[in-house]
Design an enzyme around this catalytic site. Structure first.
Site, PDB file in Angstrom:
ATOM      1  N   ASP A 154      21.938  46.435  81.982  1.00  0.00           N
ATOM      2  CA  ASP A 154      22.543  46.783  81.508  1.00  0.00           C
ATOM      3  C   ASP A 154      22.064  48.675  80.753  1.00  0.00           C
ATOM      4  OD1 ASP A 154      24.127  44.394  80.181  1.00  0.00           O
ATOM      5  OD2 ASP A 154      23.394  45.184  77.680  1.00  0.00           O
ATOM      6  N   ASP A 156      22.653  50.796  78.532  1.00  0.00           N
ATOM      7  CA  ASP A 156      22.301  50.709  76.839  1.00  0.00           C
ATOM      8  C   ASP A 156      20.888  50.479  77.022  1.00  0.00           C
ATOM      9  OD1 ASP A 156      22.808  48.287  76.807  1.00  0.00           O
ATOM     10  OD2 ASP A 156      23.330  48.049  74.830  1.00  0.00           O
ATOM     11  N   HIS A 176      15.859  35.480  76.408  1.00  0.00           N
ATOM     12  CA  HIS A 176      16.175  36.507  75.562  1.00  0.00           C
ATOM     13  C   HIS A 176      14.863  36.792  74.832  1.00  0.00           C
ATOM     14  CE1 HIS A 176      19.158  38.307  72.949  1.00  0.00           C
ATOM     15  NE2 HIS A 176      19.959  38.397  73.562  1.00  0.00           N
ATOM     16  N   GLY A 178      15.242  37.391  71.635  1.00  0.00           N
ATOM     17  CA  GLY A 178      15.822  36.760  70.487  1.00  0.00           C
ATOM     18  C   GLY A 178      15.719  35.682  70.228  1.00  0.00           C
ATOM     19  N   GLU A 246      26.996  36.479  79.429  1.00  0.00           N
ATOM     20  CA  GLU A 246      26.182  35.655  78.852  1.00  0.00           C
ATOM     21  C   GLU A 246      25.997  34.758  78.949  1.00  0.00           C
ATOM     22  OE1 GLU A 246      22.979  38.139  76.861  1.00  0.00           O
ATOM     23  OE2 GLU A 246      23.818  36.341  75.762  1.00  0.00           O
TER      24      GLU A 246
HETATM   25  C1  2GW Z   1      32.866  47.638  75.473  1.00  0.00           C
HETATM   26  C2  2GW Z   1      33.175  47.015  74.385  1.00  0.00           C
HETATM   27  C3  2GW Z   1      32.076  46.218  73.549  1.00  0.00           C
HETATM   28  C4  2GW Z   1      31.378  46.178  74.054  1.00  0.00           C
HETATM   29  C5  2GW Z   1      30.881  46.768  75.595  1.00  0.00           C
HETATM   30  C6  2GW Z   1      31.892  47.300  75.537  1.00  0.00           C
HETATM   31  C7  2GW Z   1      31.087  47.873  76.900  1.00  0.00           C
HETATM   32  C8  2GW Z   1      30.564  47.783  77.782  1.00  0.00           C
HETATM   33  C9  2GW Z   1      31.634  49.588  77.073  1.00  0.00           C
HETATM   34  O1  2GW Z   1      32.478  49.885  77.099  1.00  0.00           O
HETATM   35  N1  2GW Z   1      30.709  50.198  78.331  1.00  0.00           N
HETATM   36  C10 2GW Z   1      29.969  49.686  79.219  1.00  0.00           C
HETATM   37  O2  2GW Z   1      29.910  49.999  80.396  1.00  0.00           O
HETATM   38  N2  2GW Z   1      29.737  48.414  78.945  1.00  0.00           N
HETATM   39  C11 2GW Z   1      28.782  47.773  79.957  1.00  0.00           C
HETATM   40  O3  2GW Z   1      28.470  46.776  79.112  1.00  0.00           O
HETATM   41  C12 2GW Z   1      27.400  48.412  79.640  1.00  0.00           C
HETATM   42  O4  2GW Z   1      26.819  48.869  81.212  1.00  0.00           O
HETATM   43  C13 2GW Z   1      26.382  47.889  78.795  1.00  0.00           C
HETATM   44  O5  2GW Z   1      25.247  47.598  78.753  1.00  0.00           O
HETATM   45  C14 2GW Z   1      27.083  46.498  79.069  1.00  0.00           C
HETATM   46  C15 2GW Z   1      27.284  45.125  78.107  1.00  0.00           C
HETATM   47  O6  2GW Z   1      27.279  45.768  76.533  1.00  0.00           O
HETATM   48  P1  2GW Z   1      26.354  46.201  75.668  1.00  0.00           P
HETATM   49  O7  2GW Z   1      25.552  46.493  76.332  1.00  0.00           O
HETATM   50  O8  2GW Z   1      27.046  46.281  74.293  1.00  0.00           O
HETATM   51  O9  2GW Z   1      26.320  44.434  75.394  1.00  0.00           O
HETATM   52  P2  2GW Z   1      25.121  43.946  74.556  1.00  0.00           P
HETATM   53  O10 2GW Z   1      23.954  45.160  74.358  1.00  0.00           O
HETATM   54  O11 2GW Z   1      25.328  43.130  73.363  1.00  0.00           O
HETATM   55  O12 2GW Z   1      25.288  42.711  76.187  1.00  0.00           O
HETATM   56  C16 2GW Z   1      24.744  41.588  75.094  1.00  0.00           C
HETATM   57  O13 2GW Z   1      25.595  40.925  75.521  1.00  0.00           O
HETATM   58  C17 2GW Z   1      27.079  40.856  76.316  1.00  0.00           C
HETATM   59  C18 2GW Z   1      27.677  40.400  75.777  1.00  0.00           C
HETATM   60  O14 2GW Z   1      28.524  40.614  75.331  1.00  0.00           O
HETATM   61  C19 2GW Z   1      26.504  40.902  77.798  1.00  0.00           C
HETATM   62  O15 2GW Z   1      26.280  39.402  78.148  1.00  0.00           O
HETATM   63  C20 2GW Z   1      25.260  41.782  78.057  1.00  0.00           C
HETATM   64  O16 2GW Z   1      24.816  41.993  79.232  1.00  0.00           O
HETATM   65  C21 2GW Z   1      23.855  41.377  77.296  1.00  0.00           C
HETATM   66  O17 2GW Z   1      22.974  42.201  77.040  1.00  0.00           O
HETATM   67 MN    MN Z   2      23.586  46.024  76.337  1.00  0.00          MN
END
Ligand code: 2GW
Ligand code: MN
Length: 296
Positions: A154, A156, A176, A178, A246
């Protein structure tokens, strides 16, 4: 491409005698299928580096930065340069719809970055599904020829301390942060039998984080291919798993046991206070203002 060889003891390296009696007792450091669970204090960083370095390996790192998520790239890359696989060949693959917004970060010798343009999207479901697809097709097109191991991360997030060769393995997953104190019936697995990611309440090993998938390029290739196919099959039945890829990852890893499991040191969350068993936070998800970064 398969240059991974047996572990050869580094010549003339003096290191602390391993013990069968003294070590960490506050955490479990092996799974019931005998895969190591990597915690600080369970490995000798100098020894593992000296075993892996002569293999002259290349580690691919994929990261998606779609839309406003490009703002996370700078910290991600700068901290990776400080802490991630230092001394190894690293190839970053940055997938973005905004190639001009990719910051220029000074890379150490032996480290490369390619920017690969991909379509933007406003729908998270699409970004999520396409992540698996794009990793799969990029492995086919180039990563297979360019690297031995791969980590898909990821964006972020930031590195804070060593993430080194102790993390290498055939199929590597991270626990994870959490849920590691919870019983399996509390894990946020997909619980609807209609989904291909379904896991019944009395099954499951750990709850793995979707923010990291790693291993041999070919093993991660199979994982992304299977998860992508199931994601699309679910979509065809108008079902989206609880936590998107995930959830599919967790189903896949229940059936295909990881050969190495990284402790939550390798995936923390900045809003979460450090717990006593976590001696060092190596990588963590940053706190993000959803209104700022997500589309709509
Ligand atoms: C767009 C709309 C809603 C949520 C995220 C995004 C989005 C994600 C985006 O606009 N642009 C983007 O590049 N991403 C990529 O997807 C980016 O690499 C990001 O780190 C990754 C996962 O999204 P993120 O980090 O917002 O989600 P988290 O931190 O809640 O991540 C967990 O859950 C996700 C599934 O819902 C994934 O499995 C992720 O790998 C988990 O860590
Ligand atoms: Mn993330």
């Amino acid at each position: 491409r398969s240059r991974v060889r047996n572990m050869v003891s580094p010549e003339k390296l003096l290191y602390k005698q391993p013990s069968v009696l003294v070590g960490r007792t506050d955490v479990v450091s092996v799974t019931p299928w005998l895969a190591p669970i990597v915690w600080e204090g369970t490995f000798d960083p100098v020894l593992v580096d000296n075993i892996y370095k002569p293999m002259n390996l290349t580690v691919a790192t994929t990261v998606f930065a779609i839309g406003k998520y490009v703002r996370f790239l700078q910290d991600f890359l700068e901290t990776a340069e400080k802490h991630f696989m230092v001394g190894f060949h690293v190839r970053y693959y940055v997938f973005t719809d905004r190639p001009h917004d990719v910051p220029s970060v000074n890379l150490s010798q032996g480290r490369h970055l390619s920017v690969i343009q991909v379509p933007g999207s406003n729908r998270w479901q699409e970004i999520s599904a396409r992540r698996m697809e794009i990793i799969q097709t990029t492995i086919e097109r180039q990563i297979r020829r360019e690297a031995d191991y791969i980590f898909c991360l990821d964006v972020d997030s930031k590195f804070h301390a060593r993430w080194g060769s102790e993390s290498l393995g055939r199929l590597v997953a991270v626990i994870h942060p959490g849920y590691y104190e919870q019983t399996r019936d509390r894990f946020p697995y997909e619980r609807r039998p209609a989904s291909t990611a379904y896991i019944p309440m009395d099954e499951g090993d750990y709850y793995y984080g979707g923010a990291m998938i790693g291993g041999f390029v070919e093993d991660v290739y199979t994982l992304t291919k299977v998860c992508r196919t199931r994601f699309e099959e679910d979509a065809g039945n108008s079902i989206e798993a609880a936590w998107q890829e995930e959830s599919h990852l967790n189903r896949y890893l229940l059936d295909n046991k990881p050969s190495k499991v990284l402790s939550p040191e390798y995936l923390w969350q900045d809003f979460k206070a450090k717990t006593k068993e976590v001696k060092v936070i190596r990588f963590s998800g940053v706190i993000k203002n959803y209104a700022d970064v997500r589309p709509n």
